[in-house]
Design an enzyme around this catalytic site. Sequence first.
Site, short mmCIF file in Angstrom:
data_model
loop_
_atom_site.label_atom_id
_atom_site.label_comp_id
_atom_site.label_asym_id
_atom_site.label_seq_id
_atom_site.Cartn_x
_atom_site.Cartn_y
_atom_site.Cartn_z
N HIS A 203 21.36 36.88 55.67
CA HIS A 203 20.25 36.43 54.81
C HIS A 203 20.52 36.66 53.33
O HIS A 203 19.74 36.22 52.48
CB HIS A 203 18.93 37.12 55.20
CG HIS A 203 18.85 38.54 54.72
ND1 HIS A 203 19.39 39.59 55.41
CD2 HIS A 203 18.30 39.09 53.61
CE1 HIS A 203 19.18 40.71 54.76
NE2 HIS A 203 18.53 40.44 53.65
C1 UD1 Z 1 14.20 39.72 50.32
C2 UD1 Z 1 14.83 40.71 49.35
C3 UD1 Z 1 16.12 41.25 49.95
C4 UD1 Z 1 15.88 41.81 51.34
C5 UD1 Z 1 15.18 40.78 52.20
C6 UD1 Z 1 14.80 41.42 53.52
C7 UD1 Z 1 14.46 40.26 46.97
C8 UD1 Z 1 15.07 39.74 45.72
N1 UD1 Z 1 15.18 40.07 48.08
O1 UD1 Z 1 15.11 38.64 50.45
O2 UD1 Z 1 16.62 42.30 49.14
O3 UD1 Z 1 17.13 42.14 51.91
O4 UD1 Z 1 13.98 40.35 51.55
O5 UD1 Z 1 14.63 40.49 54.53
O6 UD1 Z 1 13.38 40.81 46.94
N2 UD1 Z 1 10.56 32.98 53.64
C9 UD1 Z 1 9.73 32.44 54.62
N3 UD1 Z 1 8.82 33.28 55.20
C10 UD1 Z 1 8.68 34.60 54.87
C11 UD1 Z 1 9.52 35.10 53.87
C12 UD1 Z 1 10.46 34.29 53.27
O7 UD1 Z 1 9.81 31.27 54.96
O8 UD1 Z 1 7.84 35.29 55.47
C13 UD1 Z 1 11.58 32.09 53.03
C14 UD1 Z 1 11.07 31.33 51.80
O9 UD1 Z 1 11.65 30.07 51.82
C15 UD1 Z 1 11.63 32.14 50.65
C16 UD1 Z 1 12.95 32.66 51.24
O10 UD1 Z 1 12.69 32.87 52.62
O11 UD1 Z 1 11.83 31.38 49.52
C17 UD1 Z 1 13.43 33.94 50.60
O12 UD1 Z 1 12.41 34.95 50.66
P1 UD1 Z 1 12.38 36.12 49.54
O13 UD1 Z 1 11.35 37.10 49.91
O14 UD1 Z 1 12.33 35.54 48.19
O15 UD1 Z 1 13.80 36.74 49.67
P2 UD1 Z 1 14.59 37.24 50.97
O16 UD1 Z 1 15.80 36.41 51.11
O17 UD1 Z 1 13.67 37.37 52.10
N1 UDP Z 2 15.15 43.53 61.60
C1 UDP Z 2 14.26 43.14 62.60
N2 UDP Z 2 14.40 41.89 63.15
C2 UDP Z 2 15.40 41.04 62.79
C3 UDP Z 2 16.31 41.45 61.78
C4 UDP Z 2 16.14 42.69 61.19
O1 UDP Z 2 13.35 43.89 62.97
O2 UDP Z 2 15.47 39.93 63.35
C5 UDP Z 2 14.96 44.85 60.98
C6 UDP Z 2 16.15 45.76 61.11
O3 UDP Z 2 16.08 46.51 62.30
C7 UDP Z 2 16.05 46.63 59.87
C8 UDP Z 2 15.43 45.71 58.84
O4 UDP Z 2 14.81 44.64 59.59
O5 UDP Z 2 15.17 47.72 60.08
C9 UDP Z 2 16.48 45.14 57.94
O6 UDP Z 2 15.92 44.15 57.15
P1 UDP Z 2 16.75 43.00 56.46
O7 UDP Z 2 18.08 42.86 57.10
O8 UDP Z 2 15.87 41.81 56.41
O9 UDP Z 2 16.87 43.53 54.95
P2 UDP Z 2 17.87 44.51 54.17
O10 UDP Z 2 17.96 45.78 54.92
O11 UDP Z 2 19.17 43.79 54.02
O12 UDP Z 2 17.21 44.66 52.85
#
Ligand code: UD1
Ligand code: UDP
Length: 353
Positions: A203
């Site tokens: 991601h």
């Molecule tokens: C965010 C964090 C990242 C973290 C990740 C955990 C920032 C800059 N990034 O990245 O550090 O590792 O969360 O998962 O804060 N979207 C949906 N539904 C949701 C959420 C997101 O459809 O519930 C889609 C949207 O198109 C959105 C994209 O995912 O634009 C990215 O979501 P965003 O929260 O901006 O960043 P993440 O990639 O989730």
């Molecule tokens: N996780 C989850 N379901 C998934 C993928 C991740 O519950 O399908 C949990 C995972 O166990 C961990 C956290 O989400 O606790 C990690 O989040 P993510 O990888 O989105 O973000 P990051 O740690 O890179 O910020």
Amino acid sequence: MKVLTVVGARPQFVKAAAVSRELRRSHEEVLVHTGQHYDEEMSDVFFDELGIPEPDDNLGVGSDSHGAQTAEMIVGLEERIEAEDPDAVLVYGDTNSTLAAAVAASKMDTDLAHVEAGLRSYNREMPEEVNRVLTDHAADLLFAPSRRAVENLREESVPGAVHDTGDVMYDAVLWARDRAEEHSTVLEDLGVEAGEYVLATVHRAGNTDDPAKLAAILDALAEDPREVVLPAHPRTVNRMREYELYEDARERLTLTDPAGYLDFVRLQDCADAVATDSGGVQKEAFFLDTPCVTMREETEWRETVEAGWNALVGADEERIRRALANADPPTEKPRPYGDGDAAARITALLDDA
Ligand code: UD1
Ligand code: UDP
């Protein structure tokens, strides 16, 4: 003592749940969800499964550009902090929700406490690196998960008080491992056998938003002889569709919706190997004795690499394939992230502040 906790993204629900369980024994906690993650499987499922009380407030900010999203959060959080007048604002990790809370709290009459302080990838292209550096420099209390994180903060001469508490995700995994074994039916549901599949997540913006990198990652995974389970983050699904990689991935991989926490812990625990670009997943794999291949060029969790349990391979198809085929961690494993009592330590330190 009154603590206002700010969460917004999936990993923060996991971390906050571990601390909240301990914190609420002796403190009043107000939980504010920024709404950064909002899909059922990216947010609600964690509140249901982890026993976190419903947020007292959800700002409903949702997805947007970094600036617009962070700005809307700052405005909402400033109002909530003003209204609640907490003794401390508690933030987790390195997302835009973390930074927004840090900016809002650091200009008000409350302590800012940062859990997972001191992590560095030294890659300023990552939005998370900027978020964590700025948050650490604004914080009054810094809860570092390892000795190295403490040293990183000392090198930067941060003005706040630094404490080595161990990692709250270790607490979370210890809480979840047996529960997942008892309650999760995910292996049966997906029709996979323990020890015979690879679990993958992707991601990170640097991988998903580059069509060549995303294609290389998906190809490398698809060519592994084992079944590969990929619970896909919505960002990744969107990009796969945009770059026309989705149908091919669906045919060649076991592509699923994001998993709930207990199912995901079970999947990590039983996988033959994990391939990921997540921060949290690298560590959870380490805690659960599953070798990890990290599809990035650097990591904040270097101890896992030094211990021989994690290989850094970038988004390079051949390196990913080779690392997955050759994962062979040593039997000995150090414990660089504490003893699984980080939440209790953090609560005690908040008491003393
Ligand atoms: C965010 C964090 C990242 C973290 C990740 C955990 C920032 C800059 N990034 O990245 O550090 O590792 O969360 O998962 O804060 N979207 C949906 N539904 C949701 C959420 C997101 O459809 O519930 C889609 C949207 O198109 C959105 C994209 O995912 O634009 C990215 O979501 P965003 O929260 O901006 O960043 P993440 O990639 O989730
Ligand atoms: N996780 C989850 N379901 C998934 C993928 C991740 O519950 O399908 C949990 C995972 O166990 C961990 C956290 O989400 O606790 C990690 O989040 P993510 O990888 O989105 O973000 P990051 O740690 O890179 O910020």
